[in-house]
Write an enzyme that holds these catalytic residues in place. Sequence first.
Site, PDB file in Angstrom:
ATOM      1  N   GLU B 193      85.941 -55.855  40.840  1.00  0.00           N
ATOM      2  CA  GLU B 193      84.502 -56.134  40.945  1.00  0.00           C
ATOM      3  C   GLU B 193      83.692 -54.874  40.667  1.00  0.00           C
ATOM      4  O   GLU B 193      84.119 -53.761  40.970  1.00  0.00           O
ATOM      5  CB  GLU B 193      84.164 -56.709  42.324  1.00  0.00           C
ATOM      6  N   HIS B 367      79.498 -53.834  49.046  1.00  0.00           N
ATOM      7  CA  HIS B 367      80.287 -53.562  47.838  1.00  0.00           C
ATOM      8  C   HIS B 367      80.611 -52.082  47.690  1.00  0.00           C
ATOM      9  O   HIS B 367      79.845 -51.213  48.098  1.00  0.00           O
ATOM     10  CB  HIS B 367      79.515 -54.035  46.606  1.00  0.00           C
TER      11      HIS B 367
END
Lengths: 554, 554
Positions: B193, B367
């Site tokens: 990601e 994240h």
Amino acid sequence: MKNSNKLKIIPLGGMYEVGKNLTLVEYRDEIIIVDCGLTFPEEEMLGIDVVIPDISYLIKNQEKIKALVLTHGHEDHIGAIPYILKKIKMPIYGTPLTLGLLENKLKEHKLGEVDLNVVHAGQNVKLGKMEVEWISVNHSIPDSCALAIKTPLGYVYHSGDFKVDYTPISGEVIDLQRIAKIGEKGVIAMIGESTNVLREGYTMSESKVGETFNRIFSNHITNRIIIATFASNVHRIQQIINAAENFNRKVVLSGRSMLNVTETANKLGYLKVKKGTLIDIKNMDKYDDKDLVIITTGSQGEPMSALTRIAYGEHRRIQLTPNDIVILSATPIPGNEMDVSKVTNKLMEVGANVIYETLTEIHVSGHACQEELKLILSLVKPKYFIPAHGELRHLLKHASIAEDLGIGRENIFIMENGNCLEISQKDAKFVSDVPAGNILVDGLGIGDVGNIVLRDRKHLSEDGLIVVVVTISKSDGKIISGPDIISRGFVYVRESEDLMDEAREIVKKTLGKCDSKSITDWSTLKNNIREDLKGFLFSKIKRNPMILPIIMEI
Amino acid sequence: MKNSNKLKIIPLGGMYEVGKNLTLVEYRDEIIIVDCGLTFPEEEMLGIDVVIPDISYLIKNQEKIKALVLTHGHEDHIGAIPYILKKIKMPIYGTPLTLGLLENKLKEHKLGEVDLNVVHAGQNVKLGKMEVEWISVNHSIPDSCALAIKTPLGYVYHSGDFKVDYTPISGEVIDLQRIAKIGEKGVIAMIGESTNVLREGYTMSESKVGETFNRIFSNHITNRIIIATFASNVHRIQQIINAAENFNRKVVLSGRSMLNVTETANKLGYLKVKKGTLIDIKNMDKYDDKDLVIITTGSQGEPMSALTRIAYGEHRRIQLTPNDIVILSATPIPGNEMDVSKVTNKLMEVGANVIYETLTEIHVSGHACQEELKLILSLVKPKYFIPAHGELRHLLKHASIAEDLGIGRENIFIMENGNCLEISQKDAKFVSDVPAGNILVDGLGIGDVGNIVLRDRKHLSEDGLIVVVVTISKSDGKIISGPDIISRGFVYVRESEDLMDEAREIVKKTLGKCDSKSITDWSTLKNNIREDLKGFLFSKIKRNPMILPIIMEI
């Protein structure tokens, strides 16, 4: 006389918003207007081109207006002038570049015979009982000024848009000495811009960006370099031209406003360009990539801008290649973030190397951060402080900074557009509001699009439209033709034939119910069609199109 | 056989975009689907509710599907499942909270009889010739995992969404040891990601936010505290509950999804709440401000959310007062910036003290930033690397980081949705694409709104609509009634009566021209009306409404 020695400050724009700055300073029967800007429509203002301030107060008090005085040439300070001039005539004062840019605008609107008066920083202009002094400040467009308006109650200091840049590209450092002097003489009220008030510290000097340009140019000797920035940022353009000349590159300008502003700035002596540096875009093909810099509009990802056309391969003369370095020398204005991302990604798809703010110091703001705002507040030492040019969160933060610096909370005024602050020797207080608000401009129409029209546009944009047409006999109420159903923006017709057939049956049934009694009440019948069809469509597909029943009676 | 020992990786979503993540791992005749998310419509997708991936490839290859395996329970990873399940049945595997949230969704869509299989981090599931292992990671929702998919060619490592949090709120630190072990065993390909790849350094620990909460609570003992955050951020909610319990406050939940998620998380044991801490919103009035914390949805300024209703004074049970501290414990997702600003300003208008990210450390991302991404890449040591979950600028940056870490440029693949990467023992290469794209969901319609419908909606949204209705005699082509003109979203009718009169004359003239010869070609006549009226309106008002001519022949 009770009102004899009172001063009024009335913002008609720029409060609780970023844009359409317009502030009135009124003393006795005289009004000075500071700036007259536009703003761009919010997302829900569908189809609107620009938004300008409501000036009904000015129209009503025309005979009081002494002049419109301008701080600088950005759209949010001069953009509404052409629209306003169609209603009111008045003399306009501003610095050379500001008026140069305004003149371009007036030409576009085919407005002749405007009373324009050039002033320079440091100059005073007597306007009735008040006197306005232009004071040089730093900002992202040359020739920016703060205004010190001398009134019998003391100075009103209007900060304009500014930053403190000790190493500016052209012109002087903000005239801190004069600002200090005005403060010493006595400032009754200060109107201070709040754009960057949420940022700590100082805004970097414009010359920092020049260093970055030189570094990028020296690291990419063989590439073509494309730089997008604001057309009005003449300092930035100057630095690109400097870097180009350092590295023996020719400069090509792309985008209508880039050409216009640069021409005006060049003509007025605000750009220093060696002969032969600027070349026409038509001659670009004669040069290699390594010999070229293209300066273009479109740094905000505007859909019709030169950079967007370049990114999508739709520019007539500029084809992007993997040998291009594209520099986005600007920060997305709030609301433009997605457009800028899209253009960035699109440029990368072709293989271009895109350098943007997140990655490198390629842009600095033109507005003062917290420490600079504190500096100016400390020099001006106003009795009353009015934070301006910002959303409420900006105004409140600016107010709290002023409070930290010792200005009493009771002397700080958070104002809405249309509020009227009346200042006397003794005190300052709010008196009756004047009309204020957004006037929407759509095409040539000014103010003819309002809430009903916008609500309809929103409805149409979300679920589209269904038109039901039926012809009915005047004599017996029987259907002669139809019902026909036409849809737009609702659903693919090919995929929804069954749905449309069912919808027709629903309308027939509704009409049938009315058939027995004589039909005189058309609006009820139309309403029944609308309601029945709406219920049917929502139950079938959970959508709510606008439904327009049209009944012809023969 | 030529294709006998080859692996395919096919993203159907999540490439060149943020959202609707869906990746296929295909070995011989077996497909494992990783995640199945939705995304929210872009600005120009007028009236669209959500966007899901095109799954025609899966429909065509249904018999190959072994399972859908889920990394975590966010919308962009599980949101499209209800739509997809209407077309294809398949077993689904995920961690308890992930499936708990999915079950809520399935209930809303009235989908029963779904084959759901709970797995826990550390567990393996054999699915045909492949085997999937769930590996615990940190993220902004509990029970998040990376997936190690064992294939005869080595492991495929799918990072899921993750960060490295050494002091998480609940659960374990990301299982770096297991990730290292998988790397040691041999990873043929990694899908990683890229959400935060543009940010340098490390993402702060979630526990930092808890410290800030405690500080704010202790500084505002007498105020009511309202905190907006994502309903799915159970860690954040846990920290608010902890702070509330520390300071003896009761907790009220507001917003449908906040109630749903919290109930599910509580039932499954992901929230630790003392008895009596949570109270029903109906009982809120029994407590003083100082004894209350309200946790609400709406941190993105969503127009119908609880926080927006609170800000605009439209919430049934929560009235804002100047004694309220409102904390926006979230960052605006790109595209939501303006909505969040609006709500912030609106809350301030009532006098509430609003604390948001610009001012205080009140949110951390879920994240990984650059250093964390490097850590995982270094542990996994994949042969082939596929950056995922990002716009092109993110994917390219992630690729360049991987290259810096020593992965050969030829072994890094920037993939578009629908690209198919075929991996053998020998090499990896792109083979024929499969269909991929956006399927738009509007109400109950899936995929029935396409470009034509959207184009019409855009046209209608910008300049509105004009319907021209006229009845013509079949025998002699003479006008029997009309032309009548109906407009919506075009201009205030009251202010434009003259314009409408003129428009009617234009249509009459157009009809007159056709009068002489027999009218057989309706579409030409309609086109003439459209063109003449369009030209007239543009010249008069510079607007371009949609024009619908309707001709009835009697």
